[in-house]
Design a protein around this motif. Structure first.
Motif, PDB file in Angstrom:
ATOM      1  N   ALA A   1       0.829  -1.154  -0.072  1.00  0.00           N
ATOM      2  CA  ALA A   1      -0.213   0.047   0.103  1.00  0.00           C
ATOM      3  C   ALA A   1       0.893   1.217  -0.051  1.00  0.00           C
ATOM      4  CB  ALA A   1      -1.068   0.008   1.288  1.00  0.00           C
ATOM      5  N   ALA A   2       2.032   1.184   0.951  1.00  0.00           N
ATOM      6  CA  ALA A   2       2.658   2.401   0.829  1.00  0.00           C
ATOM      7  C   ALA A   2       3.446   2.656  -0.441  1.00  0.00           C
ATOM      8  CB  ALA A   2       3.815   2.314   1.834  1.00  0.00           C
ATOM      9  N   ASP A   3       3.879   1.263  -1.010  1.00  0.00           N
ATOM     10  CA  ASP A   3       4.620   1.644  -2.259  1.00  0.00           C
ATOM     11  C   ASP A   3       3.860   2.334  -3.390  1.00  0.00           C
ATOM     12  OD1 ASP A   3       6.632   0.864  -4.241  1.00  0.00           O
ATOM     13  OD2 ASP A   3       5.605  -0.781  -5.149  1.00  0.00           O
ATOM     14  N   ILE A   4       2.320   1.917  -3.536  1.00  0.00           N
ATOM     15  CA  ILE A   4       1.394   2.368  -4.477  1.00  0.00           C
ATOM     16  C   ILE A   4       1.347   3.870  -4.292  1.00  0.00           C
ATOM     17  CG2 ILE A   4      -1.094   2.304  -5.245  1.00  0.00           C
ATOM     18  CD1 ILE A   4      -1.126  -0.655  -4.450  1.00  0.00           C
ATOM     19  N   ILE A   5       1.039   4.103  -2.766  1.00  0.00           N
ATOM     20  CA  ILE A   5       0.920   5.648  -2.562  1.00  0.00           C
ATOM     21  C   ILE A   5       2.044   6.561  -3.055  1.00  0.00           C
ATOM     22  CG2 ILE A   5       0.526   7.337  -0.597  1.00  0.00           C
ATOM     23  CD1 ILE A   5      -1.129   5.110   0.631  1.00  0.00           C
ATOM     24  N   PHE A   6       3.399   6.075  -2.499  1.00  0.00           N
ATOM     25  CA  PHE A   6       4.549   6.876  -2.452  1.00  0.00           C
ATOM     26  C   PHE A   6       5.086   6.794  -3.880  1.00  0.00           C
ATOM     27  CE2 PHE A   6       4.578   6.228   1.974  1.00  0.00           C
ATOM     28  CZ  PHE A   6       4.110   7.747   2.351  1.00  0.00           C
ATOM     29  N   SER A   7       4.631   5.809  -4.727  1.00  0.00           N
ATOM     30  CA  SER A   7       5.270   5.803  -6.116  1.00  0.00           C
ATOM     31  C   SER A   7       4.480   7.108  -7.035  1.00  0.00           C
ATOM     32  CB  SER A   7       4.964   4.590  -6.692  1.00  0.00           C
ATOM     33  OG  SER A   7       3.429   4.162  -6.760  1.00  0.00           O
ATOM     34  N   GLY A   8       3.211   7.514  -6.575  1.00  0.00           N
ATOM     35  CA  GLY A   8       2.530   8.433  -7.448  1.00  0.00           C
ATOM     36  C   GLY A   8       1.633   7.646  -8.305  1.00  0.00           C
ATOM     37  N   TYR A   9       1.230   6.611  -8.067  1.00  0.00           N
ATOM     38  CA  TYR A   9       0.425   5.840  -9.028  1.00  0.00           C
ATOM     39  C   TYR A   9      -0.875   5.623  -8.083  1.00  0.00           C
ATOM     40  CZ  TYR A   9       4.196   5.625 -12.138  1.00  0.00           C
ATOM     41  OH  TYR A   9       5.477   5.718 -12.849  1.00  0.00           O
ATOM     42  N   ALA A  10      -1.404   6.211  -7.082  1.00  0.00           N
ATOM     43  CA  ALA A  10      -2.415   5.656  -6.209  1.00  0.00           C
ATOM     44  C   ALA A  10      -3.663   5.988  -7.137  1.00  0.00           C
ATOM     45  CB  ALA A  10      -2.292   6.526  -4.837  1.00  0.00           C
ATOM     46  N   LYS A  11      -3.851   7.100  -7.817  1.00  0.00           N
ATOM     47  CA  LYS A  11      -4.973   7.385  -8.226  1.00  0.00           C
ATOM     48  C   LYS A  11      -5.314   6.205  -9.215  1.00  0.00           C
ATOM     49  CE  LYS A  11      -7.491  10.590 -11.045  1.00  0.00           C
ATOM     50  NZ  LYS A  11      -7.474  12.126 -11.766  1.00  0.00           N
ATOM     51  N   ALA A  12      -4.230   5.621 -10.246  1.00  0.00           N
ATOM     52  CA  ALA A  12      -4.659   4.707 -11.042  1.00  0.00           C
ATOM     53  C   ALA A  12      -5.107   3.389 -10.400  1.00  0.00           C
ATOM     54  CB  ALA A  12      -3.354   4.695 -12.119  1.00  0.00           C
ATOM     55  N   SER A  13      -4.573   3.125  -9.036  1.00  0.00           N
ATOM     56  CA  SER A  13      -4.498   1.744  -8.684  1.00  0.00           C
ATOM     57  C   SER A  13      -5.246   1.996  -7.368  1.00  0.00           C
ATOM     58  CB  SER A  13      -3.009   1.601  -7.949  1.00  0.00           C
ATOM     59  OG  SER A  13      -2.251   1.441  -8.927  1.00  0.00           O
ATOM     60  N   TRP A  14      -6.424   2.761  -7.337  1.00  0.00           N
ATOM     61  CA  TRP A  14      -7.208   3.122  -6.306  1.00  0.00           C
ATOM     62  C   TRP A  14      -7.928   1.616  -5.648  1.00  0.00           C
ATOM     63  CZ3 TRP A  14     -12.662   1.908  -6.432  1.00  0.00           C
ATOM     64  CH2 TRP A  14     -13.154   1.922  -7.485  1.00  0.00           C
ATOM     65  N   GLU A  15      -8.397   0.778  -6.844  1.00  0.00           N
ATOM     66  CA  GLU A  15      -9.015  -0.478  -6.336  1.00  0.00           C
ATOM     67  C   GLU A  15      -8.032  -1.558  -5.458  1.00  0.00           C
ATOM     68  OE1 GLU A  15     -11.209  -2.322 -10.226  1.00  0.00           O
ATOM     69  OE2 GLU A  15      -9.818  -0.651 -11.019  1.00  0.00           O
ATOM     70  N   PHE A  16      -6.818  -1.315  -5.701  1.00  0.00           N
ATOM     71  CA  PHE A  16      -5.951  -2.270  -5.069  1.00  0.00           C
ATOM     72  C   PHE A  16      -5.653  -1.501  -3.811  1.00  0.00           C
ATOM     73  CE2 PHE A  16      -4.361  -2.996  -9.453  1.00  0.00           C
ATOM     74  CZ  PHE A  16      -4.612  -4.358  -9.659  1.00  0.00           C
ATOM     75  N   LEU A  17      -5.590  -0.338  -3.595  1.00  0.00           N
ATOM     76  CA  LEU A  17      -5.468   0.455  -2.189  1.00  0.00           C
ATOM     77  C   LEU A  17      -6.686   0.111  -1.354  1.00  0.00           C
ATOM     78  CD1 LEU A  17      -4.008   3.937  -2.782  1.00  0.00           C
ATOM     79  CD2 LEU A  17      -3.073   2.026  -1.563  1.00  0.00           C
ATOM     80  N   LEU A  18      -7.912   0.262  -2.014  1.00  0.00           N
ATOM     81  CA  LEU A  18      -9.192  -0.112  -1.382  1.00  0.00           C
ATOM     82  C   LEU A  18      -9.068  -1.670  -0.625  1.00  0.00           C
ATOM     83  CD1 LEU A  18     -11.788   0.491  -0.351  1.00  0.00           C
ATOM     84  CD2 LEU A  18     -12.867  -0.055  -2.569  1.00  0.00           C
ATOM     85  N   HIS A  19      -8.461  -2.528  -1.631  1.00  0.00           N
ATOM     86  CA  HIS A  19      -8.523  -3.930  -1.001  1.00  0.00           C
ATOM     87  C   HIS A  19      -7.611  -4.141  -0.104  1.00  0.00           C
ATOM     88  CE1 HIS A  19      -6.389  -7.570  -1.291  1.00  0.00           C
ATOM     89  NE2 HIS A  19      -7.402  -8.312  -1.505  1.00  0.00           N
ATOM     90  N   HIS A  20      -6.557  -3.352  -0.138  1.00  0.00           N
ATOM     91  CA  HIS A  20      -5.219  -3.640   0.780  1.00  0.00           C
ATOM     92  C   HIS A  20      -5.714  -2.840   2.134  1.00  0.00           C
ATOM     93  CE1 HIS A  20      -3.072  -5.082  -2.210  1.00  0.00           C
ATOM     94  NE2 HIS A  20      -1.771  -4.353  -2.151  1.00  0.00           N
ATOM     95  N   VAL A  21      -6.506  -1.739   2.160  1.00  0.00           N
ATOM     96  CA  VAL A  21      -7.175  -1.077   3.426  1.00  0.00           C
ATOM     97  C   VAL A  21      -7.985  -1.965   4.284  1.00  0.00           C
ATOM     98  CG1 VAL A  21      -8.597   0.596   4.309  1.00  0.00           C
ATOM     99  CG2 VAL A  21      -6.712   1.279   2.606  1.00  0.00           C
ATOM    100  N   MET A  22      -8.804  -2.589   3.373  1.00  0.00           N
ATOM    101  CA  MET A  22      -9.786  -3.604   3.960  1.00  0.00           C
ATOM    102  C   MET A  22      -9.138  -4.892   4.599  1.00  0.00           C
ATOM    103  SD  MET A  22     -13.260  -3.426   1.730  1.00  0.00           S
ATOM    104  CE  MET A  22     -12.357  -3.932   0.221  1.00  0.00           C
ATOM    105  N   VAL A  23      -7.888  -5.386   3.803  1.00  0.00           N
ATOM    106  CA  VAL A  23      -7.119  -6.464   4.281  1.00  0.00           C
ATOM    107  C   VAL A  23      -6.467  -5.968   5.389  1.00  0.00           C
ATOM    108  CG1 VAL A  23      -5.287  -8.157   3.733  1.00  0.00           C
ATOM    109  CG2 VAL A  23      -7.066  -7.624   2.111  1.00  0.00           C
ATOM    110  N   ILE A  24      -5.975  -5.073   5.405  1.00  0.00           N
ATOM    111  CA  ILE A  24      -4.848  -4.570   6.475  1.00  0.00           C
ATOM    112  C   ILE A  24      -5.674  -4.551   7.943  1.00  0.00           C
ATOM    113  CG2 ILE A  24      -3.558  -2.555   7.372  1.00  0.00           C
ATOM    114  CD1 ILE A  24      -2.548  -2.180   4.329  1.00  0.00           C
TER     115      ILE A  24
END
Length: 251
Positions: free
Chosen positions: A103-126
């Protein structure tokens, strides 16, 4: 093993953080590994290749680990709320570290907007996994949930092949897509739907059942949508061109 478990349970946050750091080191190491020419030419493809490679390592490790835990202690499938083994607890600690790192890699890489589905999934799993780590409840449920990582091996391989521009009619891609669909139904949909049924069936006796049930329902919606996209792209594609390379690599 029990002594080691006692140490981890006294400082769970520290060990989750250590696992995150280990996966981050792996991410850095993969920068030195040769990549296909089609990946090197594009910064996003380069990042995505490394990100998926780390995810593949996590899936290989935790998928096999989760299945082994259940084979060794089958009662966990029937008592997901209260039963677990030292190995199962360590599995959830390690996997929590991975999802935090990713999740941190997605956010700090600058690609959070394009990968919002993965972020949402990760937040729920975490939040589900950390609940298990800190309360020692639903550890077995987290292990069953990690059965999906068996399928993730083929999902991640599929995307890596796409990034490398492997022809979809090639033998490797064809075998992988068939295994992907079979494991998607058996390990991903099967595990998710079983956990959903368990929460509904034992709703009145489980702690915080509503929160977990809402999380599972959201995940079920996400994986069904993704399954539709997967079937459409790999089995019913009419050859339409993608609007962007990123969209192509995510489908």
């Amino acid at each position: 093993m029990d002594t080691w478990l006692n140490v981890v349970q006294k400082l769970p946050a520290l060990y989750v953080l250590c696992c995150s750091v280990i996966f981050r080191i792996l991410h850095r190491f993969l920068q030195t590994v040769p990549r296909p020419g089609t990946v090197k030419a594009d910064p996003w493809r380069t990042w995505k290749w490394r990100n998926l490679s780390v995810s593949l390592v996590h899936s290989l490790l935790t998928g096999i680990w989760a299945v082994t835990c259940v084979i060794q202690h089958p009662v966990m499938v029937h008592e997901i709320h209260s039963t677990y083994t030292p190995s199962a607890y360590m599995l959830v600690v390690v996997s929590s570290g991975y999802f935090i790192q990713d999740a941190a890699d997605i956010i700090f890489s600058g690609y959070a907007k394009a990968s919002w589905e993965f972020l949402l999934h990760h937040v729920m799993v975490i939040w589900c996994f950390l609940y298990a780590v800190f309360t020692h409840q639903y550890v077995a449920g987290a292990v069953v949930a990690l059965f999906v990582e068996v399928n993730s091996v083929f999902l991640h391989t599929r995307l890596l092949l796409k990034l490398a521009k492997m022809a979809q009619n090639s033998f490797i891609y064809t075998v992988n897509k068939l295994l992907n669909v079979v494991t998607y139904v058996t390990f991903r949909l099967g595990a998710q739907f079983y956990l959903t049924w368990y929460l509904i069936h034992h709703y009145s006796t489980l702690d915080h059942a509503l929160y977990f049930l809402i999380t599972m329902m959201l995940m079920n919606i996400m994986i069904l949508i993704y399954f539709y996209r997967l079937l459409r792209t790999d089995f019913f594609s009419n050859g339409r061109s993608r609007s962007s390379a990123r969209k192509f690599a995510e489908d």
